[in-house]
Write a protein that holds these residues in place. Sequence first.
Motif, PDB file in Angstrom:
ATOM      1  N   THR A  10     -34.919   9.352  85.286  1.00 36.87           N
ATOM      2  CA  THR A  10     -35.715   8.308  85.926  1.00 36.87           C
ATOM      3  C   THR A  10     -35.751   7.084  85.017  1.00 36.87           C
ATOM      4  O   THR A  10     -35.473   7.186  83.814  1.00 36.87           O
ATOM      5  CB  THR A  10     -37.175   8.763  86.161  1.00 36.87           C
ATOM      6  N   ASP A  11     -36.137   5.954  85.569  1.00 32.71           N
ATOM      7  CA  ASP A  11     -36.272   4.746  84.749  1.00 32.71           C
ATOM      8  C   ASP A  11     -37.531   4.798  83.891  1.00 32.71           C
ATOM      9  O   ASP A  11     -37.776   3.916  83.073  1.00 32.71           O
ATOM     10  CB  ASP A  11     -36.217   3.480  85.604  1.00 32.71           C
ATOM     11  N   GLN A  12     -38.335   5.855  84.058  1.00 29.39           N
ATOM     12  CA  GLN A  12     -39.516   6.078  83.218  1.00 29.39           C
ATOM     13  C   GLN A  12     -39.191   7.045  82.064  1.00 29.39           C
ATOM     14  O   GLN A  12     -40.090   7.494  81.360  1.00 29.39           O
ATOM     15  CB  GLN A  12     -40.666   6.631  84.055  1.00 29.39           C
ATOM     16  N   SER A  71     -48.475   8.353  75.907  1.00 31.77           N
ATOM     17  CA  SER A  71     -47.670   7.923  77.050  1.00 31.77           C
ATOM     18  C   SER A  71     -47.822   8.901  78.200  1.00 31.77           C
ATOM     19  O   SER A  71     -47.830  10.122  77.983  1.00 31.77           O
ATOM     20  CB  SER A  71     -46.191   7.837  76.663  1.00 31.77           C
ATOM     21  N   TYR A  74     -44.435  11.042  84.173  1.00 28.99           N
ATOM     22  CA  TYR A  74     -44.481  10.860  85.621  1.00 28.99           C
ATOM     23  C   TYR A  74     -43.630  11.908  86.331  1.00 28.99           C
ATOM     24  O   TYR A  74     -42.582  12.314  85.824  1.00 28.99           O
ATOM     25  CB  TYR A  74     -43.994   9.454  85.993  1.00 28.99           C
TER      26      TYR A  74
END
Length: 134
Positions: A10-12, A71, A74
Amino acid sequence: MAFPDDRRYTDQHEWVQVQGAAGSPTVVRIGITDHAQDALGDIVFVQLPDVGESVTAGAAIGEVESTKSVSDVYAPLSGVVAARNDALTDAPETVNSDPYGEGWLVEVTVEDGDGDPTAALLDAAAYQALVEHS
């Protein structure tokens, strides 16, 4: 920096790997990437959702605390938590030393119907390009 091509990203900065044979429902293992653990520094605490908890794609499902920051983690996909890596309670630094192996976070059962539920996520090359251009 490692970008294994046997999983999606993911971009996370989470990774997803389908467990076992394809079928419905599908169980996926989720963790944070080598890039993410490197950026966080020494991980000292991991908070994970409970088994049986429903998770929604894009929503926070836990936290990783390091000596630098805290952090959110997700959910890359929606589903129900099937397992959590309780070994991280006593050894959260495993996420640093083996982010793609023993440092996994949770397994989630996803209802995928037909096809690959991870198909919309980034492949290794696309994730590598994201990291190198950020």
